[in-house]
Design an enzyme around this catalytic site. Sequence first.
Site, PDB file in Angstrom:
ATOM      1  N   ARG A   1       0.852  -1.203   0.000  1.00  0.00           N
ATOM      2  CA  ARG A   1       0.000   0.000   0.000  1.00  0.00           C
ATOM      3  C   ARG A   1       0.878   1.240   0.000  1.00  0.00           C
ATOM      4  O   ARG A   1       0.923   2.016   0.936  1.00  0.00           O
ATOM      5  CB  ARG A   1      -0.987  -0.080   1.153  1.00  0.00           C
TER       6      ARG A   1
ATOM      7  N   GLN B   1      -0.621   2.170  -5.806  1.00  0.00           N
ATOM      8  CA  GLN B   1      -2.045   2.487  -5.640  1.00  0.00           C
ATOM      9  C   GLN B   1      -2.915   2.006  -6.806  1.00  0.00           C
ATOM     10  O   GLN B   1      -4.031   1.567  -6.607  1.00  0.00           O
ATOM     11  CB  GLN B   1      -2.226   3.992  -5.475  1.00  0.00           C
TER      12      GLN B   1
ATOM     13  N   ASP C   1      -3.967  -1.576  -6.294  1.00  0.00           N
ATOM     14  CA  ASP C   1      -4.450  -1.911  -4.957  1.00  0.00           C
ATOM     15  C   ASP C   1      -5.911  -2.375  -4.981  1.00  0.00           C
ATOM     16  O   ASP C   1      -6.838  -1.573  -4.886  1.00  0.00           O
ATOM     17  CB  ASP C   1      -4.272  -0.664  -4.065  1.00  0.00           C
TER      18      ASP C   1
ATOM     19  N   SER D   1      -8.189  -1.544  -1.884  1.00  0.00           N
ATOM     20  CA  SER D   1      -8.833  -0.229  -1.897  1.00  0.00           C
ATOM     21  C   SER D   1      -9.978  -0.179  -2.904  1.00  0.00           C
ATOM     22  O   SER D   1     -11.071   0.290  -2.580  1.00  0.00           O
ATOM     23  CB  SER D   1      -7.825   0.862  -2.248  1.00  0.00           C
TER      24      SER D   1
ATOM     25  N   TYR E   1      -1.785   2.841   9.457  1.00  0.00           N
ATOM     26  CA  TYR E   1      -2.783   1.858   9.817  1.00  0.00           C
ATOM     27  C   TYR E   1      -3.001   1.831  11.304  1.00  0.00           C
ATOM     28  O   TYR E   1      -2.112   2.178  12.078  1.00  0.00           O
ATOM     29  CB  TYR E   1      -2.373   0.461   9.319  1.00  0.00           C
TER      30      TYR E   1
HETATM   31  P1  NAD Z   1      -8.620  -1.205   7.200  1.00  0.00           P
HETATM   32  O1  NAD Z   1      -9.622  -1.869   6.333  1.00  0.00           O
HETATM   33  O2  NAD Z   1      -7.465  -2.014   7.690  1.00  0.00           O
HETATM   34  O3  NAD Z   1      -9.383  -0.593   8.488  1.00  0.00           O
HETATM   35  C1  NAD Z   1     -10.499   0.233   8.360  1.00  0.00           C
HETATM   36  C2  NAD Z   1     -10.493   1.318   9.405  1.00  0.00           C
HETATM   37  O4  NAD Z   1     -10.767   0.750  10.698  1.00  0.00           O
HETATM   38  C3  NAD Z   1      -9.168   2.058   9.561  1.00  0.00           C
HETATM   39  O5  NAD Z   1      -9.379   3.425   9.265  1.00  0.00           O
HETATM   40  C4  NAD Z   1      -8.774   1.834  11.014  1.00  0.00           C
HETATM   41  O6  NAD Z   1      -8.148   2.951  11.598  1.00  0.00           O
HETATM   42  C5  NAD Z   1     -10.116   1.557  11.662  1.00  0.00           C
HETATM   43  N1  NAD Z   1     -10.049   0.847  12.951  1.00  0.00           N
HETATM   44  C6  NAD Z   1      -9.270  -0.190  13.320  1.00  0.00           C
HETATM   45  N2  NAD Z   1      -9.533  -0.559  14.596  1.00  0.00           N
HETATM   46  C7  NAD Z   1     -10.499   0.273  15.049  1.00  0.00           C
HETATM   47  C8  NAD Z   1     -11.190   0.401  16.276  1.00  0.00           C
HETATM   48  N3  NAD Z   1     -10.966  -0.398  17.302  1.00  0.00           N
HETATM   49  N4  NAD Z   1     -12.124   1.384  16.358  1.00  0.00           N
HETATM   50  C9  NAD Z   1     -12.389   2.204  15.309  1.00  0.00           C
HETATM   51  N5  NAD Z   1     -11.780   2.133  14.138  1.00  0.00           N
HETATM   52  C10 NAD Z   1     -10.840   1.175  14.002  1.00  0.00           C
HETATM   53  O7  NAD Z   1      -8.025   0.111   6.560  1.00  0.00           O
HETATM   54  P2  NAD Z   1      -8.012   0.593   5.044  1.00  0.00           P
HETATM   55  O8  NAD Z   1      -9.343   1.130   4.694  1.00  0.00           O
HETATM   56  O9  NAD Z   1      -7.507  -0.516   4.224  1.00  0.00           O
HETATM   57  O10 NAD Z   1      -6.955   1.778   5.057  1.00  0.00           O
HETATM   58  C11 NAD Z   1      -6.494   2.397   6.211  1.00  0.00           C
HETATM   59  C12 NAD Z   1      -5.600   3.595   5.869  1.00  0.00           C
HETATM   60  O11 NAD Z   1      -4.631   3.337   4.893  1.00  0.00           O
HETATM   61  C13 NAD Z   1      -6.374   4.787   5.353  1.00  0.00           C
HETATM   62  O12 NAD Z   1      -5.824   5.930   5.912  1.00  0.00           O
HETATM   63  C14 NAD Z   1      -6.121   4.786   3.892  1.00  0.00           C
HETATM   64  O13 NAD Z   1      -6.235   6.060   3.311  1.00  0.00           O
HETATM   65  C15 NAD Z   1      -4.711   4.286   3.855  1.00  0.00           C
HETATM   66  N6  NAD Z   1      -4.425   3.618   2.572  1.00  0.00           N
HETATM   67  C16 NAD Z   1      -3.310   3.997   1.888  1.00  0.00           C
HETATM   68  C17 NAD Z   1      -3.035   3.418   0.646  1.00  0.00           C
HETATM   69  C18 NAD Z   1      -1.835   3.794  -0.143  1.00  0.00           C
HETATM   70  O14 NAD Z   1      -1.089   4.665   0.272  1.00  0.00           O
HETATM   71  N7  NAD Z   1      -1.592   3.162  -1.273  1.00  0.00           N
HETATM   72  C19 NAD Z   1      -3.884   2.464   0.126  1.00  0.00           C
HETATM   73  C20 NAD Z   1      -5.008   2.105   0.872  1.00  0.00           C
HETATM   74  C21 NAD Z   1      -5.259   2.688   2.095  1.00  0.00           C
END
Ligand code: NAD
Length: 438
Positions: A156, A161, A164, A167, A264
């Site tokens: 990630r 991206q 991915d 996402s 994360y």
């Molecule tokens: P994920 O599916 O792993 O988790 C979903 C959300 O659940 C996250 O925002 C996390 O903070 C939240 N979470 C975890 N435990 C929790 C709790 N106990 N209570 C409340 N919330 C909780 O995450 P995701 O959607 O795959 O992505 C997370 C982050 O990574 C985001 O900021 C996203 O923008 C970033 N991201 C970056 C890239 C990249 O740079 N290529 C790609 C994908 C995602």
Amino acid sequence: MLHHEDTDAAEVLSPARPAGHTNPTPGSGPMSTDTHSLTIGVVREKRAGEDRVAMTPAGLASLLKAGAKVLIERGAGHAAGFSDEAYADKGAEIVSREQALAARVLLRVQVDEDAVADTHPGQIVIGLAAPLAGTPTVSALAERGATLFAMELVPRTTRAQAMDVLSSQANIAGYKAVLLAAGALPKMYPLLTTAAGTIAPAKVLIVGAGVAGLSAIATARRLGALVEAYDVRPAVKEEVESLGARFVELPLETDQEGGGSGAYAQQLSDEQLQKQRELLAKTVANSDVVITTAQVQGAKAPVIVTTDMVSMMSPGSVIVDLAAEQGGNCELTVAGETVDHGGVKVIGPINLPATIPTHASLMYAKNVANLVQLMLREGSVDVDVDDDVVRDTLVTREGEIVHPRVREVFGLAPKAVPAAAAPPAPAASESGPEEVAS
Ligand code: NAD
């Protein structure tokens, strides 16, 4: 007739060649002079409910341009809304399942049990294989001598991206979760002022503001709901507010870091989770709809909504648990089922992206095509393990599991990924060489 033309969305997702990618060293491996020596096969998915297809007519261009011949199983895209004619118009060949399966590179959505018998030694298979869940398919593919790339393992990073799938598919799941809740809710979402009275807007709470959560916030807002969102990472507050939702702040002491890309959540301790539930209980009770998306990489989903909290919600309220397949964020969730608890519906959907197969396939296929593009060299495949995206997604090769984290999951001793090795003998007569960068 089924026929979806390329959409704007697909074009937006099509990147230029990712920055930082270098061309192979001249002479780093055998090059094929026959521009059609490389075949890429696409088959119809067999898993029940899996209506997506791994390649779409819109995704073909880059593969064909790189000198590959793309073989689509007759009817492979029908469930996703793509006709054989649409593929043929874009330059693919429509063939039997056997012919598609004989290709050098096989693109799939689900790499499951079926894939093992279907795969021939030396073949490159690319798809969703759940390697970190220790799926037996992974070790079986290794034994069969296949080279497996798992799309879930795309790093990630900014460069990756465009590949991915976590996402792209989470985006769709977040959207669909809001619609599922709307379908089950005995209320409407928007504020309505009519001669027959005023209808208050539905209150929607999104727990977890990652990719799926942000998509759910945007969708619920578009439908006119009053949206609140909570995430353990305080840094997502700004993103939540920019979508028109209120960020729920809980006085919870954690050491969660900022929310920039690649940040994360850390797993909370049992005490922190207990405190979180207590603090969130009132907000949950006041919501008509709760959509949970909270996950921590590599761990079971945290339980955030307990049975007691569900009991405090009004009858008719709905919970959609997007973490259902990872154990669930709600204590009552049963994956693939809807549980009724005192009139509150707890929906635990599985494989939601497959329920919007046209757009899910468009995005998945673009992600896959972008990954394949990293390995195509004038009509042959170059598995360049010096490329971090190639290396991080490579799971099996030459009869063994080579990915360090996956080896750990399978209880295997650590092993360095070979930087150079003899290409495996392809079984199919038209298979091209698999070049290995040194
Ligand atoms: P994920 O599916 O792993 O988790 C979903 C959300 O659940 C996250 O925002 C996390 O903070 C939240 N979470 C975890 N435990 C929790 C709790 N106990 N209570 C409340 N919330 C909780 O995450 P995701 O959607 O795959 O992505 C997370 C982050 O990574 C985001 O900021 C996203 O923008 C970033 N991201 C970056 C890239 C990249 O740079 N290529 C790609 C994908 C995602």
